[in-house]
Design a protein around this motif. Structure first.
Motif, mmCIF file in Angstrom:
data_model
loop_
_atom_site.group_PDB
_atom_site.id
_atom_site.type_symbol
_atom_site.label_atom_id
_atom_site.label_comp_id
_atom_site.label_asym_id
_atom_site.label_seq_id
_atom_site.Cartn_x
_atom_site.Cartn_y
_atom_site.Cartn_z
ATOM 1 N N LEU A 247 9.405 0.161 -5.791
ATOM 2 C CA LEU A 247 10.570 -0.730 -5.784
ATOM 3 C C LEU A 247 10.925 -1.160 -4.367
ATOM 4 O O LEU A 247 11.262 -2.328 -4.128
ATOM 5 C CB LEU A 247 11.760 -0.044 -6.446
ATOM 6 N N GLU A 248 10.855 -0.234 -3.433
ATOM 7 C CA GLU A 248 11.143 -0.577 -2.040
ATOM 8 C C GLU A 248 10.246 -1.714 -1.556
ATOM 9 O O GLU A 248 10.712 -2.680 -0.932
ATOM 10 C CB GLU A 248 10.960 0.647 -1.144
ATOM 11 N N ASN A 249 8.958 -1.623 -1.835
ATOM 12 C CA ASN A 249 8.020 -2.655 -1.397
ATOM 13 C C ASN A 249 8.324 -4.004 -2.043
ATOM 14 O O ASN A 249 8.216 -5.055 -1.398
ATOM 15 C CB ASN A 249 6.588 -2.230 -1.719
ATOM 16 N N ALA A 250 8.721 -3.978 -3.314
ATOM 17 C CA ALA A 250 9.053 -5.224 -4.009
ATOM 18 C C ALA A 250 10.316 -5.860 -3.426
ATOM 19 O O ALA A 250 10.392 -7.087 -3.260
ATOM 20 C CB ALA A 250 9.230 -4.960 -5.501
ATOM 21 N N LEU A 251 11.302 -5.049 -3.110
ATOM 22 C CA LEU A 251 12.534 -5.559 -2.513
ATOM 23 C C LEU A 251 12.269 -6.126 -1.122
ATOM 24 O O LEU A 251 12.814 -7.167 -0.735
ATOM 25 C CB LEU A 251 13.583 -4.449 -2.444
ATOM 26 N N LYS A 252 11.435 -5.441 -0.377
ATOM 27 C CA LYS A 252 11.079 -5.898 0.961
ATOM 28 C C LYS A 252 10.383 -7.258 0.888
ATOM 29 O O LYS A 252 10.687 -8.173 1.658
ATOM 30 C CB LYS A 252 10.167 -4.871 1.638
ATOM 31 N N ALA A 253 9.458 -7.399 -0.051
ATOM 32 C CA ALA A 253 8.737 -8.657 -0.212
ATOM 33 C C ALA A 253 9.663 -9.800 -0.635
ATOM 34 O O ALA A 253 9.447 -10.956 -0.280
ATOM 35 C CB ALA A 253 7.619 -8.484 -1.240
ATOM 36 N N LYS A 254 10.708 -9.466 -1.376
ATOM 37 C CA LYS A 254 11.659 -10.466 -1.840
ATOM 38 C C LYS A 254 12.688 -10.829 -0.776
ATOM 39 O O LYS A 254 13.405 -11.823 -0.896
ATOM 40 C CB LYS A 254 12.364 -9.939 -3.098
ATOM 41 N N GLY A 255 12.745 -10.044 0.296
ATOM 42 C CA GLY A 255 13.723 -10.295 1.357
ATOM 43 C C GLY A 255 15.123 -9.849 0.995
ATOM 44 O O GLY A 255 16.109 -10.365 1.530
ATOM 45 N N ALA A 256 15.232 -8.881 0.090
ATOM 46 C CA ALA A 256 16.534 -8.398 -0.361
ATOM 47 C C ALA A 256 17.108 -7.376 0.618
ATOM 48 O O ALA A 256 16.370 -6.704 1.345
ATOM 49 C CB ALA A 256 16.397 -7.759 -1.745
#
Length: 294
Positions: A247-256
């Protein structure tokens, strides 16, 4: 002169009339309630037996006060709001409003993730309908949950209500398309509850294609930019910490905006030790004060 006296007398009578009006007792009562803490138990928000919640309202609340919807864990098929009573009391002490809820359990027939999300949506609608009475916000609620409650919190925010202001997920499963995770689920004999939640009817074995129902109920596939806090123990024996990193990696990729809080040595019951409980509670309060207000 006579006309002048009449005018003066009229003004005097008007002044007396205005100063002796009976105060609006309903407004006075509401003002007094707003200045005080309030705890409301087993409020009915829907038509099903488990559609009840406890509401905690802090003293001095306003429509800008953070208001958290909290969803208990229990593998989608058990658990109760009473499990998070201590958390709710702590957040109340920090000036944060909380709706600590029960919701329908998933089953093999007619209640899956979609129905659980409908329950959460009815909570948000009920809270909004009471905003004037309680002097609380009518939109922009925050949401949190532990374990399966974390999963439901994420799916509700990412797929059903983009007006949620802040998310806090604790020890939640986020990706059911990860083969390593599915192998763990199989070894732990957890496919039964996973299939009840997702509505999956396909038996999965290593090497098979990932069932569509697992993809459609994986929060990581729907990540958006709503501020998200992840809290996970690095010794979690039920939901491996790898899920937090996914989840951390997905949030990082989304710029959240996000924050990952790893609790060293903590298992799935992340608040078991007093010092770990304090870590979890204080981080939650800080996140809600930062992103759940205004």
């Amino acid at each position: 002169m006579k006309y002048f006296k009449i005018v003066v007398l009229s003004i005097g009578l008007l002044t007396v009339s205005c100063s002796t009006q009976t105060p609006n007792t309903e407004n006075t009562k509401n003002f007094r309630e707003i200045k005080q803490e309030k705890r409301l138990s087993n409020i009915k928000y829907g038509s099903y037996e488990r559609n009840v919640m406890d509401v905690y309202l802090p003293a001095g609340r306003t429509p800008k006060t953070a208001f958290l919807i909290n969803i208990h864990g229990g593998a989608w098929t058990q658990g109760d709001k009473k499990d998070d009573g201590k958390l709710s009391e702590y957040l109340l002490s920090q000036g944060i409003a909380v709706a600590n809820i029960n919701y329908r359990y998933a089953n093999s027939t007619d209640t899956h993730l979609s129905e659980l999300l409908d329950d959460i949506d009815n909570v948000a609608k009920y809270l909004s309908s009471q905003s004037k009475k309680w002097n609380t916000r009518n939109v922009g609620f925050s949401i949190s949950g532990g374990s399966s409650g974390a999963h439901v919190s994420l799916m509700y925010t990412y797929t059903k209500n983009s007006q949620i202001k802040a998310i806090i997920e604790m020890c939640g499963p986020v990706d059911f398309t990860d083969v390593q995770t599915l192998q763990y689920v199989k070894a732990a004999h957890l496919f039964g509850v996973l299939d009840k939640m997702s509505g999956n009817k396909v038996v999965w074995n290593s090497g098979d294609a990932i069932p569509e129902a697992y993809t459609e109920t994986s929060p990581v596939k729907f990540v958006n930019q709503i501020p998200t806090m992840i809290i996970h123990g690095d010794k979690d024996e039920v939901v491996p910490i790898q899920q937090a990193y996914i989840l951390e990696n997905a949030l990082k990729a989304k710029g959240a905006n996000y924050k990952l809080v790893v609790v060293p040595g903590a298992g799935h019951l992340i608040t078991k030790l007093p010092e770990d409980e304090q870590t979890v509670f204080t981080n939650m309060a800080e996140w809600l004060k930062k992103y759940g207000t205004n």
